[in-house]
Design a protein around this motif. Structure first.
Motif, PDB file in Angstrom:
ATOM      1  N   VAL A   1     -13.692 -25.491  22.383  1.00 26.42           N
ATOM      2  CA  VAL A   1     -13.269 -24.551  21.342  1.00 26.42           C
ATOM      3  C   VAL A   1     -14.043 -23.231  21.404  1.00 26.42           C
ATOM      4  CG1 VAL A   1     -13.183 -24.161  18.852  1.00 26.42           C
ATOM      5  CG2 VAL A   1     -12.504 -26.367  19.780  1.00 26.42           C
ATOM      6  N   ILE A   2     -15.374 -23.298  21.563  1.00 30.72           N
ATOM      7  CA  ILE A   2     -16.170 -22.065  21.536  1.00 30.72           C
ATOM      8  C   ILE A   2     -15.769 -21.095  22.653  1.00 30.72           C
ATOM      9  CG2 ILE A   2     -18.509 -21.123  21.806  1.00 30.72           C
ATOM     10  CD1 ILE A   2     -19.552 -23.520  20.253  1.00 30.72           C
ATOM     11  N   PRO A   3     -15.668 -21.532  23.925  1.00 35.43           N
ATOM     12  CA  PRO A   3     -15.203 -20.595  24.964  1.00 35.43           C
ATOM     13  C   PRO A   3     -13.802 -20.060  24.699  1.00 35.43           C
ATOM     14  CG  PRO A   3     -16.237 -22.510  25.975  1.00 35.43           C
ATOM     15  CD  PRO A   3     -16.074 -22.818  24.519  1.00 35.43           C
ATOM     16  N   ALA A   4     -12.918 -20.920  24.150  1.00 39.11           N
ATOM     17  CA  ALA A   4     -11.551 -20.474  23.853  1.00 39.11           C
ATOM     18  C   ALA A   4     -11.550 -19.403  22.768  1.00 39.11           C
ATOM     19  CB  ALA A   4     -10.702 -21.666  23.429  1.00 39.11           C
ATOM     20  N   MET A   5     -12.392 -19.566  21.756  1.00 37.77           N
ATOM     21  CA  MET A   5     -12.477 -18.578  20.677  1.00 37.77           C
ATOM     22  C   MET A   5     -13.042 -17.255  21.192  1.00 37.77           C
ATOM     23  SD  MET A   5     -13.820 -21.024  17.551  1.00 37.77           S
ATOM     24  CE  MET A   5     -13.880 -19.720  16.322  1.00 37.77           C
ATOM     25  N   ILE A   6     -14.055 -17.335  22.027  1.00 43.15           N
ATOM     26  CA  ILE A   6     -14.649 -16.112  22.602  1.00 43.15           C
ATOM     27  C   ILE A   6     -13.614 -15.381  23.459  1.00 43.15           C
ATOM     28  CG2 ILE A   6     -16.405 -15.249  24.200  1.00 43.15           C
ATOM     29  CD1 ILE A   6     -18.214 -17.524  23.249  1.00 43.15           C
ATOM     30  N   ALA A   7     -12.778 -16.139  24.176  1.00 42.05           N
ATOM     31  CA  ALA A   7     -11.780 -15.542  25.068  1.00 42.05           C
ATOM     32  C   ALA A   7     -10.735 -14.725  24.318  1.00 42.05           C
ATOM     33  CB  ALA A   7     -11.099 -16.637  25.887  1.00 42.05           C
ATOM     34  N   VAL A   8     -10.456 -15.079  23.041  1.00 44.14           N
ATOM     35  CA  VAL A   8      -9.443 -14.332  22.284  1.00 44.14           C
ATOM     36  C   VAL A   8     -10.060 -13.272  21.382  1.00 44.14           C
ATOM     37  CG1 VAL A   8      -7.806 -16.249  22.329  1.00 44.14           C
ATOM     38  CG2 VAL A   8      -9.385 -16.022  20.388  1.00 44.14           C
ATOM     39  N   GLY A   9     -11.391 -13.075  21.469  1.00 46.79           N
ATOM     40  CA  GLY A   9     -11.993 -11.967  20.749  1.00 46.79           C
ATOM     41  C   GLY A   9     -13.057 -12.307  19.726  1.00 46.79           C
ATOM     42  N   TYR A  10     -13.323 -13.587  19.483  1.00 47.85           N
ATOM     43  CA  TYR A  10     -14.402 -13.946  18.567  1.00 47.85           C
ATOM     44  C   TYR A  10     -15.751 -13.593  19.191  1.00 47.85           C
ATOM     45  CZ  TYR A  10     -11.317 -16.773  15.555  1.00 47.85           C
ATOM     46  OH  TYR A  10     -10.335 -17.199  14.699  1.00 47.85           O
ATOM     47  N   LYS A  11     -16.685 -13.148  18.377  1.00 46.15           N
ATOM     48  CA  LYS A  11     -18.043 -12.943  18.853  1.00 46.15           C
ATOM     49  C   LYS A  11     -18.690 -14.307  19.087  1.00 46.15           C
ATOM     50  CE  LYS A  11     -18.568  -8.646  16.225  1.00 46.15           C
ATOM     51  NZ  LYS A  11     -19.307  -7.959  15.125  1.00 46.15           N
ATOM     52  N   PRO A  12     -19.535 -14.425  20.114  1.00 48.76           N
ATOM     53  CA  PRO A  12     -20.172 -15.730  20.403  1.00 48.76           C
ATOM     54  C   PRO A  12     -20.897 -16.315  19.193  1.00 48.76           C
ATOM     55  CG  PRO A  12     -20.524 -14.219  22.232  1.00 48.76           C
ATOM     56  CD  PRO A  12     -19.881 -13.421  21.135  1.00 48.76           C
ATOM     57  N   GLY A  13     -21.565 -15.459  18.411  1.00 50.78           N
ATOM     58  CA  GLY A  13     -22.275 -15.944  17.239  1.00 50.78           C
ATOM     59  C   GLY A  13     -21.341 -16.498  16.181  1.00 50.78           C
ATOM     60  N   ASP A  14     -20.204 -15.793  15.962  1.00 48.81           N
ATOM     61  CA  ASP A  14     -19.232 -16.244  14.966  1.00 48.81           C
ATOM     62  C   ASP A  14     -18.585 -17.564  15.390  1.00 48.81           C
ATOM     63  OD1 ASP A  14     -19.654 -14.102  13.274  1.00 48.81           O
ATOM     64  OD2 ASP A  14     -18.135 -12.850  14.252  1.00 48.81           O
ATOM     65  N   ALA A  15     -18.204 -17.651  16.657  1.00 49.04           N
ATOM     66  CA  ALA A  15     -17.558 -18.870  17.159  1.00 49.04           C
ATOM     67  C   ALA A  15     -18.505 -20.059  17.065  1.00 49.04           C
ATOM     68  CB  ALA A  15     -17.104 -18.667  18.601  1.00 49.04           C
ATOM     69  N   SER A  16     -19.752 -19.861  17.479  1.00 49.29           N
ATOM     70  CA  SER A  16     -20.739 -20.949  17.452  1.00 49.29           C
ATOM     71  C   SER A  16     -21.079 -21.342  16.018  1.00 49.29           C
ATOM     72  CB  SER A  16     -22.010 -20.530  18.198  1.00 49.29           C
ATOM     73  OG  SER A  16     -21.725 -20.205  19.546  1.00 49.29           O
ATOM     74  N   ALA A  17     -21.162 -20.357  15.125  1.00 48.63           N
ATOM     75  CA  ALA A  17     -21.489 -20.634  13.724  1.00 48.63           C
ATOM     76  C   ALA A  17     -20.396 -21.459  13.059  1.00 48.63           C
ATOM     77  CB  ALA A  17     -21.702 -19.328  12.966  1.00 48.63           C
ATOM     78  N   LEU A  18     -19.139 -21.097  13.301  1.00 44.01           N
ATOM     79  CA  LEU A  18     -18.028 -21.848  12.713  1.00 44.01           C
ATOM     80  C   LEU A  18     -17.991 -23.271  13.249  1.00 44.01           C
ATOM     81  CD1 LEU A  18     -15.537 -22.055  10.946  1.00 44.01           C
ATOM     82  CD2 LEU A  18     -14.192 -21.063  12.810  1.00 44.01           C
ATOM     83  N   MET A  19     -18.192 -23.431  14.553  1.00 43.36           N
ATOM     84  CA  MET A  19     -18.159 -24.761  15.151  1.00 43.36           C
ATOM     85  C   MET A  19     -19.295 -25.625  14.607  1.00 43.36           C
ATOM     86  SD  MET A  19     -16.470 -26.675  17.388  1.00 43.36           S
ATOM     87  CE  MET A  19     -16.629 -27.949  16.123  1.00 43.36           C
ATOM     88  N   ALA A  20     -20.471 -25.036  14.462  1.00 40.89           N
ATOM     89  CA  ALA A  20     -21.624 -25.783  13.950  1.00 40.89           C
ATOM     90  C   ALA A  20     -21.379 -26.261  12.521  1.00 40.89           C
ATOM     91  CB  ALA A  20     -22.883 -24.916  14.009  1.00 40.89           C
ATOM     92  N   THR A  21     -20.823 -25.370  11.685  1.00 39.66           N
ATOM     93  CA  THR A  21     -20.585 -25.724  10.289  1.00 39.66           C
ATOM     94  C   THR A  21     -19.442 -26.726  10.162  1.00 39.66           C
ATOM     95  OG1 THR A  21     -21.169 -23.419   9.815  1.00 39.66           O
ATOM     96  CG2 THR A  21     -20.386 -24.751   7.988  1.00 39.66           C
ATOM     97  N   ALA A  22     -18.370 -26.516  10.942  1.00 36.70           N
ATOM     98  CA  ALA A  22     -17.250 -27.454  10.908  1.00 36.70           C
ATOM     99  C   ALA A  22     -17.674 -28.843  11.374  1.00 36.70           C
ATOM    100  CB  ALA A  22     -16.106 -26.931  11.773  1.00 36.70           C
ATOM    101  N   GLY A  23     -18.645 -28.894  12.283  1.00 39.61           N
ATOM    102  CA  GLY A  23     -19.141 -30.185  12.743  1.00 39.61           C
ATOM    103  C   GLY A  23     -19.733 -31.015  11.627  1.00 39.61           C
ATOM    104  N   GLY A  24     -20.234 -30.346  10.572  1.00 40.82           N
ATOM    105  CA  GLY A  24     -20.790 -31.074   9.434  1.00 40.82           C
ATOM    106  C   GLY A  24     -19.770 -31.944   8.731  1.00 40.82           C
ATOM    107  N   ILE A  25     -18.488 -31.597   8.876  1.00 44.97           N
ATOM    108  CA  ILE A  25     -17.435 -32.415   8.268  1.00 44.97           C
ATOM    109  C   ILE A  25     -17.447 -33.819   8.873  1.00 44.97           C
ATOM    110  CG2 ILE A  25     -14.934 -32.589   7.880  1.00 44.97           C
ATOM    111  CD1 ILE A  25     -14.791 -29.554   8.074  1.00 44.97           C
ATOM    112  N   GLY A  26     -18.048 -33.926  10.075  1.00 43.74           N
ATOM    113  CA  GLY A  26     -18.096 -35.212  10.760  1.00 43.74           C
ATOM    114  C   GLY A  26     -18.805 -36.303   9.983  1.00 43.74           C
ATOM    115  N   ILE A  27     -19.685 -35.936   9.029  1.00 44.76           N
ATOM    116  CA  ILE A  27     -20.363 -36.966   8.248  1.00 44.76           C
ATOM    117  C   ILE A  27     -19.796 -37.090   6.837  1.00 44.76           C
ATOM    118  CG2 ILE A  27     -22.493 -36.685   9.558  1.00 44.76           C
ATOM    119  CD1 ILE A  27     -23.652 -35.210   7.114  1.00 44.76           C
TER     120      ILE A  27
END
Length: 425
Positions: free
Chosen positions: A121-147
């Motif tokens: 997901v992170i490389p795909a988001m960066i490829a369409v224009g997301y900043k690396p920090g924004d993409a990584s931040a969203l993925m990290a926070t969304a991962g919290g839903i896992g618990i």
């Protein structure tokens, strides 16, 4: 004096970079030695903390999630979600959150969710224009839903301490997990509202049907796990073992992406992860015991009771603040061992629903996974995104705010947690 010694040694150990589990162990041992309490109960305490049938679910859920990751189920889930919302501006951010909710129903672990999905997901988001920090931040926070969305390792630990139904607790986490997911989607769209993001072509009905067919076996995993538990077919521990066997069947026989040499590596890696969790839990149990026999827990409980003064909302807000702060430094399972014995008497006296309390605590832990300096999801996402932790601190703030708003909604409206258990219980 005992409290200052225990917390002082723990704080110093954490400050110099000692792992959390080892810090709790050293703090407890130093306190036992200095106060003359002795070490006779240490091995018995470790045994009592870990020798619970319910806790067998933890290594099985870890193994199941790792097997499904190696079977490339994450890629198929991403393609499925992308076929429906990928053409919308900010659609890949929505895909990130949606697939995190799907994978949460497989792995039960925040870092595992980030690791399984982030590499795609992170490389795909960066490829369409997301900043690396924004993409990584969203993925990290969304991962919290896992618990939060079941199955959840944190819920397993909580129910083992409280003595309530794990299946019902799982049920209580479904809607709050979706509420947090919705909050993150809104935050993602707001963050990228002025960004020039590329849109993927809109998928046809045929492409969507093929994506669903490809992801079908992965989508069936939560159906089997939760359906089996709520249908009375097997216990949560047995469900964890069934999920591991099902993942093995899908990886070897259906997708044929899992080979024998990879399976050995998966088993070893799962054992390493489970061992680390059990080490932390054993030491957290020891530290909690030291706090109990030395009177620290009772003192804190009485102090909280005087502050709360019979007000349920005040208690829940204080619990939120304490666990959010603790989440910056301690892993979630250790938080359960330390704080649940303190909160339980107050919650029981106030008539707080214990399933609701479990959801509130676990949502706090989920937020703690992205709060520095010990936010484990942040480090996983930064490793995948190829950035430093300093580069993700500012981008993650809107998502922490969104998650906190979701937490407040669930805290203030207990029905969000208790609705499904009430309807289906």
């Amino acid at each position: 004096m005992t409290a200052f010694l225990l917390l002082g040694v723990f704080s110093v150990c954490v400050a110099i970079g000692t792992p959390i589990g080892t810090s709790m162990c050293l703090a407890s041992i130093c306190t036992l030695f200095t106060t003359g309490m002795g070490f006779a109960m240490v091995p018995y305490n470790y045994y009592a903390s870990l020798s619970k049938f319910l806790l067998l679910a933890i290594p099985f859920f870890i193994l199941s999630g790792n097997i499904m990751e190696k079977a490339n189920i994450s890629e198929k889930l991403i393609n499925f979600a992308q076929s429906f919302v990928g053409h919308i501006k900010g659609g890949l951010g929505m895909v990130c959150v949606i697939v995190a909710c799907f994978f949460a129903a497989i792995s039960g672990s925040g870092p595992a969710t980030v690791a399984a999905l982030g590499s795609i997901v992170i490389p795909a988001m960066i490829a369409v224009g997301y900043k690396p920090g924004d993409a990584s931040a969203l993925m990290a926070t969304a991962g919290g839903i896992g618990i939060i969305i079941p199955p959840s390792i944190s819920f397993v630990v909580y129910t083992s301490l409280v003595g309530i139904s794990t299946g019902t607790q799982f049920m209580a986490g479904v809607i709050p997990g979706l509420v947090m997911g919705a909050a993150l989607v809104v935050a993602s769209l707001w963050v990228t509202r002025k960004s020039d993001l590329k849109r993927l072509p809109k998928a046809s009905a045929k492409v969507r049907a093929l994506a669903f067919k490809d992801a079908f076996w992965g989508l069936m995993m939560p159906v089997i796990i939760l359906g089996g538990i709520y249908g009375g077919i097997f216990t949560p521990t047995e469900a964890a073992a069934v999920s591991a066997v099902y993942g093995l069947f899908v990886g070897v026989c259906i997708y044929r992406t899992l080979r024998a040499k990879e399976l050995l590596a998966v088993v070893i890696d799962s054992g390493r992860q489970a061992g680390a969790i059990m080490w932390n839990m054993g030491n957290a149990g020891l530290m909690a015991w030291v706090m109990t026999v030395s009177g620290i827990s009772a003192t804190i409980t009485h102090l909280l009771e005087s502050v709360v003064n019979g007000h349920t909302l005040v208690f829940l807000l204080i619990a939120n603040i304490l666990v959010l702060i603790a989440g910056c430094f301690i892993d979630g399972n250790s938080i359960m061992y330390i704080f649940v014995p303190i909160f339980m008497p107050i919650a029981t006296a106030l008539g707080v629903d214990l399933y609701h309390l479990g959801v509130v605590l676990v949502m706090n832990v989920a937020i703690g996974q992205v709060t520095p300096p010990v936010g484990c999801n942040l480090f996983v996402a930064c490793g995948i995104g190829g950035i430093q932790v300093a580069d993700i601190v500012r981008p993650v703030v809107p998502y922490i705010i969104a998650s906190t708003i979701a937490l407040l909604i669930v805290t203030l409206v207990p029905g969000v947690s208790t609705l499904l258990p009430t309807l289906l219980g």
